[in-house]
Design a protein around this motif. Structure first.
Motif, PDB file in Angstrom:
ATOM      1  N   SER A 186       9.098   1.367   0.825  1.00  0.00           N
ATOM      2  CA  SER A 186       7.642   1.517   0.881  1.00  0.00           C
ATOM      3  C   SER A 186       7.131   1.824  -0.517  1.00  0.00           C
ATOM      4  CB  SER A 186       7.243   2.641   1.837  1.00  0.00           C
ATOM      5  OG  SER A 186       7.546   2.290   3.162  1.00  0.00           O
ATOM      6  N   GLU A 187       5.919   1.403  -0.774  1.00  0.00           N
ATOM      7  CA  GLU A 187       5.292   1.600  -2.084  1.00  0.00           C
ATOM      8  C   GLU A 187       3.920   2.221  -1.898  1.00  0.00           C
ATOM      9  OE1 GLU A 187       3.809  -1.180  -5.869  1.00  0.00           O
ATOM     10  OE2 GLU A 187       4.772  -2.115  -4.134  1.00  0.00           O
ATOM     11  N   GLY A 188       3.629   3.254  -2.676  1.00  0.00           N
ATOM     12  CA  GLY A 188       2.314   3.872  -2.672  1.00  0.00           C
ATOM     13  C   GLY A 188       1.600   3.534  -3.965  1.00  0.00           C
ATOM     14  N   ILE A 189       0.377   3.106  -3.872  1.00  0.00           N
ATOM     15  CA  ILE A 189      -0.391   2.733  -5.062  1.00  0.00           C
ATOM     16  C   ILE A 189      -1.547   3.714  -5.225  1.00  0.00           C
ATOM     17  CG2 ILE A 189      -1.795   0.941  -6.146  1.00  0.00           C
ATOM     18  CD1 ILE A 189      -0.045  -1.080  -4.493  1.00  0.00           C
ATOM     19  N   VAL A 190      -1.533   4.407  -6.346  1.00  0.00           N
ATOM     20  CA  VAL A 190      -2.545   5.401  -6.670  1.00  0.00           C
ATOM     21  C   VAL A 190      -3.311   4.908  -7.899  1.00  0.00           C
ATOM     22  CG1 VAL A 190      -2.941   7.788  -7.402  1.00  0.00           C
ATOM     23  CG2 VAL A 190      -1.138   7.273  -5.737  1.00  0.00           C
ATOM     24  N   THR A 243      -7.315   8.295  -6.754  1.00  0.00           N
ATOM     25  CA  THR A 243      -7.504   7.797  -5.397  1.00  0.00           C
ATOM     26  C   THR A 243      -6.224   7.132  -4.909  1.00  0.00           C
ATOM     27  OG1 THR A 243      -9.835   7.359  -5.898  1.00  0.00           O
ATOM     28  CG2 THR A 243      -8.936   6.315  -3.924  1.00  0.00           C
ATOM     29  N   TYR A 244      -5.753   7.569  -3.755  1.00  0.00           N
ATOM     30  CA  TYR A 244      -4.608   6.910  -3.119  1.00  0.00           C
ATOM     31  C   TYR A 244      -5.154   5.646  -2.479  1.00  0.00           C
ATOM     32  CZ  TYR A 244       0.276   7.381  -1.727  1.00  0.00           C
ATOM     33  OH  TYR A 244       1.638   7.235  -1.617  1.00  0.00           O
ATOM     34  N   LYS A 245      -4.831   4.480  -3.028  1.00  0.00           N
ATOM     35  CA  LYS A 245      -5.438   3.226  -2.599  1.00  0.00           C
ATOM     36  C   LYS A 245      -4.701   2.531  -1.462  1.00  0.00           C
ATOM     37  CE  LYS A 245      -8.566   1.562  -4.441  1.00  0.00           C
ATOM     38  NZ  LYS A 245      -9.995   1.691  -4.190  1.00  0.00           N
ATOM     39  N   LYS A 246      -3.361   2.454  -1.560  1.00  0.00           N
ATOM     40  CA  LYS A 246      -2.664   1.568  -0.638  1.00  0.00           C
ATOM     41  C   LYS A 246      -1.215   1.995  -0.443  1.00  0.00           C
ATOM     42  CE  LYS A 246      -1.927  -3.397   0.001  1.00  0.00           C
ATOM     43  NZ  LYS A 246      -2.220  -4.725  -0.519  1.00  0.00           N
ATOM     44  N   ILE A 247      -0.714   1.747   0.765  1.00  0.00           N
ATOM     45  CA  ILE A 247       0.700   1.906   1.083  1.00  0.00           C
ATOM     46  C   ILE A 247       1.188   0.583   1.630  1.00  0.00           C
ATOM     47  CG2 ILE A 247       2.363   3.014   2.635  1.00  0.00           C
ATOM     48  CD1 ILE A 247       0.619   5.551   2.451  1.00  0.00           C
ATOM     49  N   ILE A 248       2.312   0.117   1.101  1.00  0.00           N
ATOM     50  CA  ILE A 248       2.912  -1.131   1.568  1.00  0.00           C
ATOM     51  C   ILE A 248       4.291  -0.805   2.130  1.00  0.00           C
ATOM     52  CG2 ILE A 248       3.634  -3.473   0.967  1.00  0.00           C
ATOM     53  CD1 ILE A 248       1.834  -3.088  -1.618  1.00  0.00           C
ATOM     54  N   HIS A 249       4.505  -1.130   3.403  1.00  0.00           N
ATOM     55  CA  HIS A 249       5.809  -0.969   4.033  1.00  0.00           C
ATOM     56  C   HIS A 249       6.507  -2.327   4.013  1.00  0.00           C
ATOM     57  CE1 HIS A 249       4.820   3.022   5.287  1.00  0.00           C
ATOM     58  NE2 HIS A 249       3.921   2.636   6.168  1.00  0.00           N
ATOM     59  N   ARG A 250       7.779  -2.314   3.625  1.00  0.00           N
ATOM     60  CA  ARG A 250       8.582  -3.537   3.597  1.00  0.00           C
ATOM     61  C   ARG A 250       9.866  -3.332   4.408  1.00  0.00           C
ATOM     62  NH1 ARG A 250       6.733  -2.968  -1.951  1.00  0.00           N
ATOM     63  NH2 ARG A 250       5.135  -4.541  -2.346  1.00  0.00           N
ATOM     64  N   ASP A 292       1.744  12.696  -3.733  1.00  0.00           N
ATOM     65  CA  ASP A 292       1.791  11.239  -3.632  1.00  0.00           C
ATOM     66  C   ASP A 292       3.054  10.790  -2.897  1.00  0.00           C
ATOM     67  OD1 ASP A 292      -0.572  10.840  -5.542  1.00  0.00           O
ATOM     68  OD2 ASP A 292       0.836  12.055  -6.695  1.00  0.00           O
ATOM     69  N   GLU A 293       4.199  11.352  -3.288  1.00  0.00           N
ATOM     70  CA  GLU A 293       5.459  11.027  -2.619  1.00  0.00           C
ATOM     71  C   GLU A 293       5.471  11.536  -1.186  1.00  0.00           C
ATOM     72  OE1 GLU A 293       8.457  11.194  -6.490  1.00  0.00           O
ATOM     73  OE2 GLU A 293       8.269  12.963  -5.207  1.00  0.00           O
ATOM     74  N   MET A 294       4.869  12.690  -0.965  1.00  0.00           N
ATOM     75  CA  MET A 294       4.881  13.258   0.377  1.00  0.00           C
ATOM     76  C   MET A 294       4.019  12.445   1.342  1.00  0.00           C
ATOM     77  SD  MET A 294       5.097  17.298  -0.479  1.00  0.00           S
ATOM     78  CE  MET A 294       4.833  17.745   1.209  1.00  0.00           C
ATOM     79  N   LEU A 295       2.878  11.957   0.898  1.00  0.00           N
ATOM     80  CA  LEU A 295       2.055  11.105   1.758  1.00  0.00           C
ATOM     81  C   LEU A 295       2.799   9.800   2.047  1.00  0.00           C
ATOM     82  CD1 LEU A 295      -0.528  10.595   3.328  1.00  0.00           C
ATOM     83  CD2 LEU A 295      -1.530   9.662   1.239  1.00  0.00           C
ATOM     84  N   LEU A 296       3.406   9.216   1.022  1.00  0.00           N
ATOM     85  CA  LEU A 296       4.191   8.002   1.206  1.00  0.00           C
ATOM     86  C   LEU A 296       5.355   8.267   2.159  1.00  0.00           C
ATOM     87  CD1 LEU A 296       4.742   5.048   0.459  1.00  0.00           C
ATOM     88  CD2 LEU A 296       6.050   5.901  -1.519  1.00  0.00           C
ATOM     89  N   GLY A 297       6.020   9.401   1.991  1.00  0.00           N
ATOM     90  CA  GLY A 297       7.136   9.756   2.872  1.00  0.00           C
ATOM     91  C   GLY A 297       6.698   9.957   4.308  1.00  0.00           C
ATOM     92  N   ALA A 298       5.556  10.596   4.501  1.00  0.00           N
ATOM     93  CA  ALA A 298       5.039  10.808   5.861  1.00  0.00           C
ATOM     94  C   ALA A 298       4.719   9.467   6.520  1.00  0.00           C
ATOM     95  CB  ALA A 298       3.798  11.698   5.827  1.00  0.00           C
ATOM     96  N   ALA A 299       4.063   8.590   5.787  1.00  0.00           N
ATOM     97  CA  ALA A 299       3.696   7.286   6.345  1.00  0.00           C
ATOM     98  C   ALA A 299       4.943   6.447   6.625  1.00  0.00           C
ATOM     99  CB  ALA A 299       2.756   6.549   5.388  1.00  0.00           C
ATOM    100  N   ALA A 300       5.901   6.464   5.706  1.00  0.00           N
ATOM    101  CA  ALA A 300       7.103   5.637   5.863  1.00  0.00           C
ATOM    102  C   ALA A 300       7.993   6.138   6.994  1.00  0.00           C
ATOM    103  CB  ALA A 300       7.886   5.600   4.550  1.00  0.00           C
ATOM    104  N   THR A 301       8.211   7.444   7.061  1.00  0.00           N
ATOM    105  CA  THR A 301       9.078   7.958   8.121  1.00  0.00           C
ATOM    106  C   THR A 301       8.432   7.794   9.489  1.00  0.00           C
ATOM    107  OG1 THR A 301       8.304  10.225   7.721  1.00  0.00           O
ATOM    108  CG2 THR A 301      10.365   9.572   6.667  1.00  0.00           C
TER     109      THR A 301
END
Length: 151
Positions: free
Chosen positions: A80-84, A92-99, A47-56
């Motif tokens: 960034s926030e990942g919502i599972v 299910t990984y539902k959403k990523i929010i970048h701020r 979960d953190e790795m997908l969020l990290g990949a998307a954010a970086t």
């Protein structure tokens, strides 16, 4: 057409709630299931790795676009926030929010601020990780553009 290969080695010596390791280039870390999902919470997790990949991917893409546009900044930071979601045992990984927070030079014009906002939005659709997960995970943007005097 150029192609680039990236390689990862994984070792999982135990069962569900044990700890494994991954190694890929400069990344070497322990992995396990996060405590939110009743795991040991050692190292990182998918979960953190997908969020990290998307954010970086997003922040690097945005920085490159700002550079190409010769848009000067004081700083570029982001949360960034990942919502599972877990429904009936299905994760299910539902959403990523970048701020992102784009701080432009104090003398930035209104035109510069508008350009920064447009680039922030364009970077989201240009990032290869966002494109890779498109249709599976919603990615949204809550960008804030300010000048150095507004900090």
């Amino acid at each position: 057409m150029a192609q680039h290969s990236f390689h990862l080695k994984a070792n999982w010596p135990g069962l569900r709630n044990d700890v494994g390791e991954i190694e890929a280039g400069n990344l070497k870390t322990k992995i396990s299931i996060p405590p939110e999902m009743e795991g040991p919470g050692v190292g990182t997790n998918p979960d953190e790795m997908l969020l990290g990949a998307a954010a970086t991917c997003y922040i690097i893409t945005l920085a490159a676009m700002m550079e190409r546009s010769q848009l000067e900044k004081e700083s570029l930071t982001m949360e960034s926030e990942g919502i599972v979601e877990v429904t009936k045992g299905v994760i299910t990984y539902k959403k990523i929010i970048h701020r992102p927070l784009i701080v432009l030079k104090e003398d930035a014009s209104q035109k510069d601020k508008e350009l920064a906002q447009r680039l922030a939005e364009k970077a989201e659709t240009s990032c290869m990780i966002t494109r890779a997960i498109q249709g599976n995970v919603e990615v949204s943007l809550e960008a804030k553009v300010i000048t150095g005097q507004n900090q």
